[in-house]
Design a protein around this motif. Structure first.
Motif, PDB file in Angstrom:
ATOM      1  N   ILE A  97       0.821  -1.210   0.000  1.00  8.10           N
ATOM      2  CA  ILE A  97       0.000   0.000   0.000  1.00  8.10           C
ATOM      3  C   ILE A  97       0.860   1.268   0.000  1.00  8.10           C
ATOM      4  CG2 ILE A  97      -2.083  -1.032   0.996  1.00  8.10           C
ATOM      5  CD1 ILE A  97      -1.114  -0.059   3.751  1.00  8.10           C
ATOM      6  N   GLY A  98       2.155   1.104  -0.281  1.00 12.05           N
ATOM      7  CA  GLY A  98       3.039   2.249  -0.434  1.00 12.05           C
ATOM      8  C   GLY A  98       3.436   2.938   0.854  1.00 12.05           C
ATOM      9  N   LEU A  99       3.438   2.193   1.978  1.00 12.97           N
ATOM     10  CA  LEU A  99       3.773   2.796   3.265  1.00 12.97           C
ATOM     11  C   LEU A  99       5.009   2.189   3.918  1.00 12.97           C
ATOM     12  CD1 LEU A  99       0.208   3.223   4.844  1.00 12.97           C
ATOM     13  CD2 LEU A  99       1.646   4.988   3.801  1.00 12.97           C
ATOM     14  N   ASP A 100       5.744   1.380   3.205  1.00 12.23           N
ATOM     15  CA  ASP A 100       6.893   0.703   3.808  1.00 12.23           C
ATOM     16  C   ASP A 100       8.087   1.626   4.031  1.00 12.23           C
ATOM     17  OD1 ASP A 100       6.735   0.614   0.937  1.00 12.23           O
ATOM     18  OD2 ASP A 100       8.567  -0.565   0.932  1.00 12.23           O
ATOM     19  N   ALA A 101       8.092   2.796   3.402  1.00  9.59           N
ATOM     20  CA  ALA A 101       9.228   3.709   3.561  1.00  9.59           C
ATOM     21  C   ALA A 101       9.108   4.608   4.790  1.00  9.59           C
ATOM     22  CB  ALA A 101       9.379   4.576   2.312  1.00  9.59           C
ATOM     23  N   LEU A 102       8.024   4.497   5.544  1.00  5.76           N
ATOM     24  CA  LEU A 102       7.883   5.306   6.749  1.00  5.76           C
ATOM     25  C   LEU A 102       9.011   4.994   7.731  1.00  5.76           C
ATOM     26  CD1 LEU A 102       4.045   4.957   7.491  1.00  5.76           C
ATOM     27  CD2 LEU A 102       5.206   6.937   6.501  1.00  5.76           C
ATOM     28  N   THR A 103       9.542   6.019   8.361  1.00  6.12           N
ATOM     29  CA  THR A 103      10.490   5.778   9.454  1.00  6.12           C
ATOM     30  C   THR A 103       9.715   5.249  10.660  1.00  6.12           C
ATOM     31  OG1 THR A 103      10.248   7.979  10.426  1.00  6.12           O
ATOM     32  CG2 THR A 103      11.879   7.734   8.651  1.00  6.12           C
ATOM     33  N   ASP A 104      10.434   4.716  11.640  1.00  8.88           N
ATOM     34  CA  ASP A 104       9.748   4.224  12.835  1.00  8.88           C
ATOM     35  C   ASP A 104       9.008   5.348  13.549  1.00  8.88           C
ATOM     36  OD1 ASP A 104      10.513   1.636  12.385  1.00  8.88           O
ATOM     37  OD2 ASP A 104      12.002   1.551  14.002  1.00  8.88           O
ATOM     38  N   ASP A 105       9.584   6.542  13.568  1.00  8.28           N
ATOM     39  CA  ASP A 105       8.905   7.672  14.205  1.00  8.28           C
ATOM     40  C   ASP A 105       7.620   8.029  13.453  1.00  8.28           C
ATOM     41  OD1 ASP A 105      10.775   7.865  16.191  1.00  8.28           O
ATOM     42  OD2 ASP A 105      11.881   9.535  15.275  1.00  8.28           O
ATOM     43  N   GLU A 106       7.696   8.048  12.123  1.00  9.37           N
ATOM     44  CA  GLU A 106       6.492   8.329  11.326  1.00  9.37           C
ATOM     45  C   GLU A 106       5.454   7.233  11.519  1.00  9.37           C
ATOM     46  OE1 GLU A 106       8.477  10.722   7.530  1.00  9.37           O
ATOM     47  OE2 GLU A 106       8.504   8.529   7.591  1.00  9.37           O
ATOM     48  N   TRP A 107       5.928   6.006  11.527  1.00  9.93           N
ATOM     49  CA  TRP A 107       5.035   4.855  11.720  1.00  9.93           C
ATOM     50  C   TRP A 107       4.280   4.996  13.043  1.00  9.93           C
ATOM     51  CZ3 TRP A 107       4.757   0.389   8.474  1.00  9.93           C
ATOM     52  CH2 TRP A 107       4.017  -0.677   8.994  1.00  9.93           C
ATOM     53  N   THR A 108       4.989   5.295  14.110  1.00  6.02           N
ATOM     54  CA  THR A 108       4.369   5.422  15.427  1.00  6.02           C
ATOM     55  C   THR A 108       3.415   6.613  15.480  1.00  6.02           C
ATOM     56  OG1 THR A 108       6.302   4.394  16.453  1.00  6.02           O
ATOM     57  CG2 THR A 108       4.855   5.665  17.886  1.00  6.02           C
ATOM     58  N   ARG A 109       3.762   7.677  14.805  1.00  9.36           N
ATOM     59  CA  ARG A 109       2.887   8.853  14.794  1.00  9.36           C
ATOM     60  C   ARG A 109       1.559   8.551  14.109  1.00  9.36           C
ATOM     61  NH1 ARG A 109       2.461  13.503  11.560  1.00  9.36           N
ATOM     62  NH2 ARG A 109       4.113  12.763  10.182  1.00  9.36           N
ATOM     63  N   HIS A 110       1.611   7.772  13.004  1.00 12.02           N
ATOM     64  CA  HIS A 110       0.383   7.451  12.277  1.00 12.02           C
ATOM     65  C   HIS A 110      -0.381   6.287  12.903  1.00 12.02           C
ATOM     66  CE1 HIS A 110       1.010  10.279   9.081  1.00 12.02           C
ATOM     67  NE2 HIS A 110       2.166   9.755   8.719  1.00 12.02           N
ATOM     68  N   PHE A 111       0.321   5.294  13.413  1.00 14.71           N
ATOM     69  CA  PHE A 111      -0.333   4.066  13.842  1.00 14.71           C
ATOM     70  C   PHE A 111      -0.385   3.893  15.356  1.00 14.71           C
ATOM     71  CE2 PHE A 111       1.575   2.519   9.606  1.00 14.71           C
ATOM     72  CZ  PHE A 111       0.528   3.096   8.903  1.00 14.71           C
ATOM     73  N   GLY A 112       0.149   4.875  16.094  1.00 12.07           N
ATOM     74  CA  GLY A 112       0.046   4.880  17.544  1.00 12.07           C
ATOM     75  C   GLY A 112      -0.662   6.129  18.055  1.00 12.07           C
ATOM     76  N   ARG A 113      -0.397   7.255  17.375  1.00  8.28           N
ATOM     77  CA  ARG A 113      -1.057   8.523  17.721  1.00  8.28           C
ATOM     78  C   ARG A 113      -2.160   8.865  16.727  1.00  8.28           C
ATOM     79  NH1 ARG A 113      -0.011   8.904  22.947  1.00  8.28           N
ATOM     80  NH2 ARG A 113       2.225   8.821  23.392  1.00  8.28           N
ATOM     81  N   PHE A 114      -2.176   8.192  15.602  1.00 14.34           N
ATOM     82  CA  PHE A 114      -3.202   8.319  14.565  1.00 14.34           C
ATOM     83  C   PHE A 114      -3.289   9.713  13.974  1.00 14.34           C
ATOM     84  CE2 PHE A 114      -4.153   4.568  17.002  1.00 14.34           C
ATOM     85  CZ  PHE A 114      -4.116   3.635  15.967  1.00 14.34           C
ATOM     86  N   ALA A 115      -2.107  10.287  13.741  1.00 13.98           N
ATOM     87  CA  ALA A 115      -2.040  11.466  12.890  1.00 13.98           C
ATOM     88  C   ALA A 115      -2.548  11.049  11.509  1.00 13.98           C
ATOM     89  CB  ALA A 115      -0.600  11.970  12.801  1.00 13.98           C
ATOM     90  N   PRO A 116      -3.444  11.833  10.896  1.00 12.42           N
ATOM     91  CA  PRO A 116      -4.020  11.404   9.623  1.00 12.42           C
ATOM     92  C   PRO A 116      -2.958  11.186   8.550  1.00 12.42           C
ATOM     93  CG  PRO A 116      -5.228  13.270  10.539  1.00 12.42           C
ATOM     94  CD  PRO A 116      -3.987  13.116  11.368  1.00 12.42           C
ATOM     95  N   LEU A 117      -3.135  10.136   7.783  1.00 10.04           N
ATOM     96  CA  LEU A 117      -2.309   9.936   6.591  1.00 10.04           C
ATOM     97  C   LEU A 117      -2.754  10.926   5.521  1.00 10.04           C
ATOM     98  CD1 LEU A 117      -2.305   6.055   6.640  1.00 10.04           C
ATOM     99  CD2 LEU A 117      -0.239   7.457   6.677  1.00 10.04           C
ATOM    100  N   PRO A 118      -1.866  11.301   4.602  1.00 10.52           N
ATOM    101  CA  PRO A 118      -2.214  12.332   3.622  1.00 10.52           C
ATOM    102  C   PRO A 118      -3.382  11.927   2.718  1.00 10.52           C
ATOM    103  CG  PRO A 118       0.157  11.952   3.671  1.00 10.52           C
ATOM    104  CD  PRO A 118      -0.457  10.871   4.486  1.00 10.52           C
ATOM    105  N   ASP A 119      -4.312  12.860   2.520  1.00 13.66           N
ATOM    106  CA  ASP A 119      -5.329  12.796   1.464  1.00 13.66           C
ATOM    107  C   ASP A 119      -6.293  11.626   1.605  1.00 13.66           C
ATOM    108  OD1 ASP A 119      -4.166  15.057   0.220  1.00 13.66           O
ATOM    109  OD2 ASP A 119      -2.638  13.744  -0.656  1.00 13.66           O
TER     110      ASP A 119
END
Length: 453
Positions: A46-68
């Motif tokens: 789904i094109g999300l494997d390049a996320l850094t661990d910090d980005e990953w945690t922000r989106h999937f632990g804090r649920f900052a919205p993914l773009p668009d």
């Protein structure tokens, strides 16, 4: 030739259903977020494997919205039959859908959660997930994927730093939030809610959404939808059987309309071919026992037919439902031949081989995983006694679909029985040691490579 990287292709199709289908919610504010598992293999699709661990945690632990994609999390509304009793007081009580995107097969995919906090549908629940529950879901989804069962994928598990009280495991116990990747969270229970509320316009809207976005069909025909759901759930039932898997809670709110298995609570893999084997300690009547799962899923699909009867004639719905059995039978044959590692021959011979295999497994008490490991490719070892003679003779006329040159076949069968689940959890609980889990995921994926076409 190198595979072209999959681009991130966001969608927000769920919003087209309108606000009567879901409730905007906020994720829990967790004391901490410690990344414990990231599934880069699934993320790459789904094109999300390049996320850094910090980005990953922000989106999937804090649920900052993914773009668009979806601007905020949505708790979906649904009803359902739970152990054949109708419950109108359901809905996403500890999860939500927070993103949609296209995968590398151009399918519309959802990112949903488990353990992300309370919603309007939480009732008396705390909206949380135990860390052990998250580990169990990783093991279930990885194993089922390797065994060719359509399943959600565990994308992420993040520990959240809270102590939870639970009646079914030693407490206090650790907490986590899980993210799953699904080809839709639209359930049979989603249609049941609309029927219960006699919302014909909503039923028509959901039928059209499902056909267009999940089946790529330009149609609003509820009969066509039922036929497609039968065509997805019959193979799911069959592959459960070939995998020796028992879901445990096959309620209509746990069956989605794309025929993917998901939402793993009290699951088990059966040690032997015992039709009465159950996964849930509270399933006292064996309603969802190993051998009754096709019947249970068929019954759930019947509830979809009952729901959409408000907007369709009954005769074509009955005709579509009647195809479940005729579709299931060839599917279970194909699923068992796949696990035997042989190519189909002709329908009569294939059916005879499968029936002989099931009979010998049931009467001999040989382990399911042991047998399929030993027999893969069509050569049953001499250690199998006379009660296996019919299976051995039948296999001699089959061609292997894949040889046994993979390194997996030089070891022991990869299983996932309850004792091993507990053995994997124990070092995490006692020493925060994740070595056994990581090793098991690697072993399961090795098995999947050996079995794959």
């Amino acid at each position: 030739m190198p595979t072209r990287p999959q681009a991130y292709r966001p969608e927000a199709k769920l919003l087209t259903l309108g606000e009567s289908f879901f409730d905007p919610v906020a994720p829990a504010d967790f004391p901490e977020t410690r990344l414990r598992f990231r599934n880069d293999r699934a993320a790459a699709q789904i094109g999300l494997d390049a996320l850094t661990d910090d980005e990953w945690t922000r989106h999937f632990g804090r649920f900052a919205p993914l773009p668009d994609t979806l601007p905020q999390p949505l708790a979906l509304r649904y009803h359902g039959h739970q152990f054949r009793s109708y419950n109108p007081d359901l809905g996403d009580g500890r999860g939500f859908t927070f993103a949609q995107m296209r995968d590398d097969r151009n399918r519309l995919m959802d990112l949903g959660t488990k353990g992300s906090g309370q919603t309007p549908w939480s009732r008396a629940g705390d909206g949380r997930l135990t860390l052990k529950g998250g580990v169990r879901e990783i093991l279930a989804t990885e194993m089922l994927e390797a065994l060719n069962v359509p399943t959600s994928r565990t994308l992420s598990l993040i520990e959240t730093g809270q102590e939870l009280q639970r009646g079914d495991e030693p407490s206090p116990t650790r907490s986590a939030v899980l993210v799953r990747l699904n080809h839709s969270h639209v359930r049979i229970g989603s249609f049941q809610r609309l029927a219960y509320e006699r919302d014909e316009a909503g039923l028509r809207k959901l039928v059209g959404y499902t056909l267009r976005n999940l089946y790529d069909e330009d149609s609003d025909d509820p009969v066509r939808l039922l036929d497609l759901v039968v065509g997805r759930t019959a193979p799911l039932s069959a592959r459960y059987m070939a995998a020796g898997f028992v879901h445990g809670v096959l309620n209509s709110d746990n069956i989605n309309v794309t025929g993917e298995s998901f939402d793993y609570g009290p699951w088990r893999f059966a040690p032997t071919w015992d039709p009465a084997f159950t996964a849930a300690y509270f399933d006292h009547q064996g309603l969802y026992a190993f051998g009754r799962q096709p019947e249970a899923i068929h019954w759930d699909v019947m509830q979809l037919a009952v729901a959409i009867r408000q907007i369709a004639d009954s005769d074509p719905l009955v005709a579509a439902l009647d195809q479940f059995g005729p579709r299931y039978q060839p599917e279970v044959t194909q699923a068992i031949l796949w696990r035997l590692g042989v190519r189909p021959r002709d329908p009569d011979a294939d059916r005879d081989l499968v029936q002989a295999t099931e009979r010998a497994l049931r009467t001999s008490g040989v382990g399911i995983d042991r047998f399929f490991f030993d027999a893969f490719g069509g050569n049953l070892p001499d250690t199998y006694d006379a009660q296996w003679d019919q299976v051995r003779a039948a296999l001699m006329s089959y061609e292997p679909r894949k040889d046994r040159s993979h390194s997996y076949w030089s070891g022991e069968p990869c299983s996932m029985l309850i004792d091993e689940v507990e053995a994997i959890w124990a070092p995490i609980a006692e020493q925060d040691d994740w070595t056994a889990l990581n090793a098991k995921v690697a072993a399961i994926r090795t098995m999947g490579e050996a079995l794959a076409e």
